[in-house]
Design an enzyme around this catalytic site. Structure first.
Site, PDB file in Angstrom:
ATOM      1  N   HIS A   1       3.758  -5.743  -3.497  1.00  0.00           N
ATOM      2  CA  HIS A   1       2.727  -4.806  -2.849  1.00  0.00           C
ATOM      3  C   HIS A   1       3.401  -3.435  -2.731  1.00  0.00           C
ATOM      4  O   HIS A   1       4.257  -3.383  -2.768  1.00  0.00           O
ATOM      5  CB  HIS A   1       2.083  -5.394  -1.613  1.00  0.00           C
ATOM      6  CG  HIS A   1       1.751  -4.528  -0.075  1.00  0.00           C
ATOM      7  ND1 HIS A   1      -0.336  -4.272  -0.710  1.00  0.00           N
ATOM      8  CD2 HIS A   1       2.333  -3.006  -0.187  1.00  0.00           C
ATOM      9  CE1 HIS A   1      -0.522  -3.102  -0.384  1.00  0.00           C
ATOM     10  NE2 HIS A   1       0.720  -2.029  -0.165  1.00  0.00           N
TER      11      HIS A   1
ATOM     12  N   THR B   1      -2.856  -6.854 -10.331  1.00  0.00           N
ATOM     13  CA  THR B   1      -3.160  -7.703  -9.465  1.00  0.00           C
ATOM     14  C   THR B   1      -2.796  -8.879  -9.681  1.00  0.00           C
ATOM     15  O   THR B   1      -2.644  -9.569  -9.063  1.00  0.00           O
ATOM     16  CB  THR B   1      -4.076  -6.456  -8.270  1.00  0.00           C
ATOM     17  OG1 THR B   1      -3.776  -5.181  -8.031  1.00  0.00           O
ATOM     18  CG2 THR B   1      -4.306  -8.202  -6.791  1.00  0.00           C
TER      19      THR B   1
ATOM     20  N   ASN C   1       1.482 -12.887  -6.211  1.00  0.00           N
ATOM     21  CA  ASN C   1       1.529 -12.166  -6.803  1.00  0.00           C
ATOM     22  C   ASN C   1       2.989 -10.971  -6.551  1.00  0.00           C
ATOM     23  O   ASN C   1       2.557  -9.933  -7.029  1.00  0.00           O
ATOM     24  CB  ASN C   1       0.426 -10.991  -7.108  1.00  0.00           C
ATOM     25  CG  ASN C   1       0.389 -10.093  -5.998  1.00  0.00           C
ATOM     26  OD1 ASN C   1       0.653 -10.308  -5.215  1.00  0.00           O
ATOM     27  ND2 ASN C   1      -1.194  -8.952  -6.657  1.00  0.00           N
TER      28      ASN C   1
ATOM     29  N   TYR D   1      -2.691  -5.298   7.332  1.00  0.00           N
ATOM     30  CA  TYR D   1      -4.207  -5.455   6.131  1.00  0.00           C
ATOM     31  C   TYR D   1      -5.412  -5.786   6.167  1.00  0.00           C
ATOM     32  O   TYR D   1      -6.932  -5.860   5.678  1.00  0.00           O
ATOM     33  CB  TYR D   1      -4.028  -7.095   4.882  1.00  0.00           C
ATOM     34  CG  TYR D   1      -2.957  -7.213   4.769  1.00  0.00           C
ATOM     35  CD1 TYR D   1      -3.029  -6.930   2.887  1.00  0.00           C
ATOM     36  CD2 TYR D   1      -2.149  -8.378   4.344  1.00  0.00           C
ATOM     37  CE1 TYR D   1      -2.182  -7.003   1.478  1.00  0.00           C
ATOM     38  CE2 TYR D   1      -0.780  -8.502   3.230  1.00  0.00           C
ATOM     39  CZ  TYR D   1      -0.673  -7.783   2.061  1.00  0.00           C
ATOM     40  OH  TYR D   1      -0.155  -7.529   0.766  1.00  0.00           O
TER      41      TYR D   1
ATOM     42  N   LYS E   1       7.148 -10.528  -2.042  1.00  0.00           N
ATOM     43  CA  LYS E   1       6.180 -11.474  -0.869  1.00  0.00           C
ATOM     44  C   LYS E   1       7.228 -12.520  -0.524  1.00  0.00           C
ATOM     45  O   LYS E   1       7.751 -13.198  -1.813  1.00  0.00           O
ATOM     46  CB  LYS E   1       4.873 -11.123  -1.490  1.00  0.00           C
ATOM     47  CG  LYS E   1       3.842  -9.939  -1.560  1.00  0.00           C
ATOM     48  CD  LYS E   1       2.938 -10.084  -2.400  1.00  0.00           C
ATOM     49  CE  LYS E   1       1.750  -9.015  -1.839  1.00  0.00           C
ATOM     50  NZ  LYS E   1       0.283  -9.352  -1.972  1.00  0.00           N
TER      51      LYS E   1
ATOM     52  N   ARG F   1       4.991  -8.443 -12.111  1.00  0.00           N
ATOM     53  CA  ARG F   1       3.609  -9.224 -12.206  1.00  0.00           C
ATOM     54  C   ARG F   1       3.909  -9.798 -13.234  1.00  0.00           C
ATOM     55  O   ARG F   1       3.674 -11.493 -13.607  1.00  0.00           O
ATOM     56  CB  ARG F   1       2.308  -8.533 -11.697  1.00  0.00           C
ATOM     57  CG  ARG F   1       2.417  -8.356  -9.896  1.00  0.00           C
ATOM     58  CD  ARG F   1       1.428  -7.181  -9.665  1.00  0.00           C
ATOM     59  NE  ARG F   1       1.606  -7.203  -8.062  1.00  0.00           N
ATOM     60  CZ  ARG F   1       0.014  -6.386  -7.687  1.00  0.00           C
ATOM     61  NH1 ARG F   1      -0.372  -5.289  -8.598  1.00  0.00           N
ATOM     62  NH2 ARG F   1       0.519  -6.107  -6.134  1.00  0.00           N
TER      63      ARG F   1
ATOM     64  N   GLU G   1       1.996   2.371   6.071  1.00  0.00           N
ATOM     65  CA  GLU G   1       2.256   1.364   6.355  1.00  0.00           C
ATOM     66  C   GLU G   1       4.156   2.007   6.288  1.00  0.00           C
ATOM     67  O   GLU G   1       4.853   0.377   6.734  1.00  0.00           O
ATOM     68  CB  GLU G   1       2.413   0.683   4.265  1.00  0.00           C
ATOM     69  CG  GLU G   1       1.332   0.709   4.092  1.00  0.00           C
ATOM     70  CD  GLU G   1       0.249   0.611   2.778  1.00  0.00           C
ATOM     71  OE1 GLU G   1      -0.609   0.050   2.000  1.00  0.00           O
ATOM     72  OE2 GLU G   1       1.824   0.384   2.051  1.00  0.00           O
TER      73      GLU G   1
ATOM     74  N   PHE H   1     -10.260 -12.950   0.976  1.00  0.00           N
ATOM     75  CA  PHE H   1      -9.235 -13.801   0.807  1.00  0.00           C
ATOM     76  C   PHE H   1      -8.285 -13.288   2.291  1.00  0.00           C
ATOM     77  O   PHE H   1      -7.391 -13.525   2.284  1.00  0.00           O
ATOM     78  CB  PHE H   1      -9.079 -13.672  -0.707  1.00  0.00           C
ATOM     79  CG  PHE H   1      -8.981 -12.211  -0.716  1.00  0.00           C
ATOM     80  CD1 PHE H   1      -7.979 -11.700  -0.343  1.00  0.00           C
ATOM     81  CD2 PHE H   1      -9.545 -11.651  -1.164  1.00  0.00           C
ATOM     82  CE1 PHE H   1      -7.618  -9.865  -0.831  1.00  0.00           C
ATOM     83  CE2 PHE H   1      -9.802  -9.934  -1.307  1.00  0.00           C
ATOM     84  CZ  PHE H   1      -8.698  -9.194  -1.100  1.00  0.00           C
TER      85      PHE H   1
ATOM     86  N   ARG I   1       2.880   1.631  -8.953  1.00  0.00           N
ATOM     87  CA  ARG I   1       2.062   0.649  -9.706  1.00  0.00           C
ATOM     88  C   ARG I   1       2.178   0.112 -10.835  1.00  0.00           C
ATOM     89  O   ARG I   1       0.877  -0.831 -11.043  1.00  0.00           O
ATOM     90  CB  ARG I   1       0.885   1.690  -8.739  1.00  0.00           C
ATOM     91  CG  ARG I   1       0.649   1.376  -6.906  1.00  0.00           C
ATOM     92  CD  ARG I   1      -0.844   2.209  -7.145  1.00  0.00           C
ATOM     93  NE  ARG I   1      -1.093   1.288  -7.179  1.00  0.00           N
ATOM     94  CZ  ARG I   1      -1.923   0.269  -6.175  1.00  0.00           C
ATOM     95  NH1 ARG I   1      -1.795  -0.182  -4.980  1.00  0.00           N
ATOM     96  NH2 ARG I   1      -3.007  -0.229  -5.911  1.00  0.00           N
TER      97      ARG I   1
END
Ligand code: CMP
Length: 139
Positions: free
Chosen positions: A116, A92, A113, A50, A10, A103, A127, A58, A86
């Site tokens: 993704h 998250t 964060n 998203y 990100k 993270r 995706e 948010f 993950r």
């Protein structure tokens, strides 16, 4: 099973020059980066990506953030890649993330964060298809 998952490094992470450091954590975990490109997401791309969060409070902030700078989109391949990535990302909210996770190491907040990762095989397929054509993925 051998799986593929979709990853995004990100804008908070690309801004701090962390692409290589994050890729090192990914590869150390045994995941292979089988496709990768650095892009600036358009508002339309971020809103589509998203869409499941469009009614969350948010959502606006999330789209703003994801279009605020470069991102690196990736396809990762490996045994149980979806669950494994993950685990490697951590929770998250970085405050809840385990030691050694991406993270915990790098994320700034629940919004900024750093990464993704797809949360299911169905999401991974959708995706990946949004950002990569078949001939861009080289396993
Ligand atoms: P990601 O895995 O990309 O999927 C949805 C994103 O929404 C999530 O990571 C977070 O970065 C973001 N997010 C989740 N909760 C919040 C929140 N309370 N405030 C801002 N962003 C959030």
């Amino acid at each position: 099973a051998l799986e593929r998952t979709f990853s995004i490094i990100k804008p908070d992470a690309t801004a701090r020059n962390l692409t290589g450091a994050i890729n090192a954590v990914i590869e150390k975990a045994g995941l292979r980066i089988v496709a990768q490109k650095r892009i600036r997401m358009t508002r339309e791309q971020a809103e589509t990506f998203y869409a499941v969060h469009k009614d969350r409070p948010f959502f606006g902030e999330l789209v703003e953030f994801m279009t605020s700078g470069p991102v690196v989109v990736q396809v990762l391949e490996g045994e149980n890649a979806i669950a494994k990535y993950r685990e490697v990302m951590g929770a998250t909210n970085p405050a809840d993330a385990a030691e050694g996770t991406i993270r915990k190491l790098f994320a700034k907040s629940i919004g900024e964060n750093s990464v993704h990762g797809s949360d299911s095989p169905e999401a991974a397929a959708v995706e990946i298809a949004q950002f990569f054509s078949g001939n861009e993925i080289v396993g």
